[in-house]
Design a protein around this motif. Sequence first.
Motif, PDB file in Angstrom:
ATOM      1  N   ASP A  24       0.831  -1.207   0.000  1.00  0.00           N
ATOM      2  CA  ASP A  24       0.000   0.000   0.000  1.00  0.00           C
ATOM      3  C   ASP A  24       0.864   1.255   0.000  1.00  0.00           C
ATOM      4  OD1 ASP A  24      -2.593   0.994  -0.061  1.00  0.00           O
ATOM      5  OD2 ASP A  24      -2.573   1.449   2.071  1.00  0.00           O
ATOM      6  N   SER A  80      -7.102   1.994  -0.897  1.00  0.00           N
ATOM      7  CA  SER A  80      -7.293   2.254  -2.323  1.00  0.00           C
ATOM      8  C   SER A  80      -7.435   0.958  -3.111  1.00  0.00           C
ATOM      9  CB  SER A  80      -6.104   3.049  -2.867  1.00  0.00           C
ATOM     10  OG  SER A  80      -6.220   3.195  -4.266  1.00  0.00           O
ATOM     11  N   ASN A  81      -8.321   0.985  -4.092  1.00  0.00           N
ATOM     12  CA  ASN A  81      -8.462  -0.148  -5.007  1.00  0.00           C
ATOM     13  C   ASN A  81      -7.813   0.145  -6.349  1.00  0.00           C
ATOM     14  OD1 ASN A  81      -9.928  -1.946  -3.330  1.00  0.00           O
ATOM     15  ND2 ASN A  81     -11.759  -0.692  -3.614  1.00  0.00           N
ATOM     16  N   LYS A  82      -7.045   1.223  -6.416  1.00  0.00           N
ATOM     17  CA  LYS A  82      -6.355   1.587  -7.649  1.00  0.00           C
ATOM     18  C   LYS A  82      -4.929   1.045  -7.615  1.00  0.00           C
ATOM     19  CE  LYS A  82      -9.043   5.809  -8.398  1.00  0.00           C
ATOM     20  NZ  LYS A  82      -8.984   7.286  -8.566  1.00  0.00           N
ATOM     21  N   GLU A  83      -4.578   0.316  -8.667  1.00  0.00           N
ATOM     22  CA  GLU A  83      -3.248  -0.290  -8.723  1.00  0.00           C
ATOM     23  C   GLU A  83      -2.311   0.527  -9.603  1.00  0.00           C
ATOM     24  OE1 GLU A  83      -1.005  -4.417 -10.206  1.00  0.00           O
ATOM     25  OE2 GLU A  83      -3.204  -4.226 -10.322  1.00  0.00           O
ATOM     26  N   HIS A 119      -6.180  -7.740   4.233  1.00  0.00           N
ATOM     27  CA  HIS A 119      -6.707  -8.178   2.940  1.00  0.00           C
ATOM     28  C   HIS A 119      -5.566  -8.503   1.969  1.00  0.00           C
ATOM     29  CE1 HIS A 119     -11.165  -6.875   3.115  1.00  0.00           C
ATOM     30  NE2 HIS A 119     -10.701  -7.094   4.314  1.00  0.00           N
ATOM     31  N   TYR A 138      -9.792   0.590   5.641  1.00  0.00           N
ATOM     32  CA  TYR A 138     -10.424  -0.048   4.485  1.00  0.00           C
ATOM     33  C   TYR A 138     -11.644   0.744   4.030  1.00  0.00           C
ATOM     34  CZ  TYR A 138     -12.679  -3.549   1.571  1.00  0.00           C
ATOM     35  OH  TYR A 138     -13.277  -4.196   0.532  1.00  0.00           O
TER      36      TYR A 138
END
Length: 621
Positions: A459, A518-521, A480, A513
């Motif tokens: 992260d 973030s869910n951006k890679e 996660h 969370y």
Amino acid sequence: MTKAVTETFNGVKRFDHSVDFTRERLFSNLNNITRQMGEIKMRIDNTGKHESIANRILGNIPSVDKLELTLHYINTQQIYINIYYREMDRYVKNFHDYESSTLLNFANRVLSDMCNSVPYMMESMYQQVVKQDILRLLLKRLDRTTISDYFCEENQSVVQILHNFMNDILVTNVESYIVTQTAYMMQKLYNNGSYQKESEDTNQAFWTRNKKIVSIMKTYMVNASLELWRCDPKKHEKDVTYFEITNFLHGIILNQINLEPKAKCTNTCDAFTYTTKYQCHNDKWCKEEISKEQTTCAKIINCQYIDSSMEVCRSGNMSETNRRYDYVKFGNGIHYGERKSCSKPRSTHLETYRYWLFFKCTYCYCVCEERPSVFSEIYINMRKVISNITDNKVVTGLRFVKIHRVVHLQIQEGRVLPHGQIDLDSVQWVPVEDYNVTDSAYRDGKDYYTLKWEQREFDLDDMFADEGSVVTGGAFKKFHNRLHFKVLTSPYNFITGSLGNKSTVQSDPALLYKHKFSNKELKLDGVDVPIRSKVHSTEFTTKKYVKFTNTGYEEDAGQTTVPFFDAQPVESAIPVPLSGVGVFHKGISGFGGFIAPRIFTYNFTKHLEEVINQMSKNDKL
């Protein structure tokens, strides 16, 4: 201290004793004040460069610029005022040795109507600052997107630079005030004048300048950046400026026959997207691969067919090279890895062959997750790192280090004092916990994190202390299947300098969370080894996550794990408490880049209003 200066001069104005008695008292007090001034200046200039902030900025900013000219002018005025101040200091310390005419001559020079008089120079310098052009230009030069030489060399956040620049101007204002008031006192002592109104005007101008300088600086500091990190070094040096994850993911060549349970070449390469089993069936190449020079794979991933023939240049012992191949050259002209020569013992020719006349067995190019071995460096410390809170110490810096194959985020600590100062003699890097992953007392997932194909997300984020608190520690935690950094903070009393007993973790993983995770890679597909870039990093990424992965096939034959870790220490030239810390990715398009730490220095801006209010009280004395 300036309050003491004002009381000293007011006391002399009201004193009716003899000249000798009055002079003795005045110069004795002035001697103490100049000693205190010396201590203040040492605190502001504790970088060891022994020069003004303006001059240091000037030395790192391109020429032929309005900013340069203005800073040059300010620096020149500071030098002249300081020359007067040092001369006054000499007279104060040894006034018995000088004739009264010498002291009176000094006073006349200080107060002359010429442009080189102290009041004129101070007012002229002050006007340059309050015009604000210099501050706008300075902020533009310090913009992080420009990556200026000054930002890279100075090692201070923009707020720190503005704060220290403000202090530098204020110190010059104090020096000019002391010199001017001393000159009036000398004229009163030796010229039989009262000079009361002149002294009062000087006092009023002094406090007016102080308040205006602080007010303007506060306006610019409010929106200035607190962040501090390290630019790329002029030359990369392994295990000094960077280090890497080793023996984790490699491109590997395996024949179909060794990937199929029945040892028959019935499938194509792309059928093998994930498997934990393979064998060496009637294949000399496979046996060479799984020799003592190499290691077996824990998993075989994402296989693909490239061509029916290839020339492979093996790298030798993987414990030394951290590679399986230097390059692979295919019959169809495709080239994986750097173009270089290969010695005969390391060069092997491979081509598709038939098995039992019916099966066509081709070689596949896959990703190998190496099995952990004695030379695997795939571990990240998860144990807490905390400053010595009981000794009133806070975190002042960060750096990545690798000890016994484990990556640690090491902290620098220092004893915090009132008003955000740090005891310089107490600053040190806290030794990391020296343990080995083979020690049964330490457990995977609790004490350290092992990189695997399924858990290799890192992260990129920042964590901040609440208002009234500072950073006192932190730790990497798994959430996660992703590794993120959380910080420990402690309450800090700015006036007394003491730390509170109640520490807080920022922030709870569930909260993280919900609000920040973030869910951006940040994708690193087909990238090259970062130290091969001829250009320094210009792309900086946060608020995303990055996966450790292998380099691109064409660029490096998939033989290196990226990103690397930046090992340069991130510490302020003038140590201060931290309001936050974080990790981010820096790099350039086409290369794997570096995971690097960054710090956010203490925000002095919030205390400046209190300073202005105190100045308003003092100017009424």
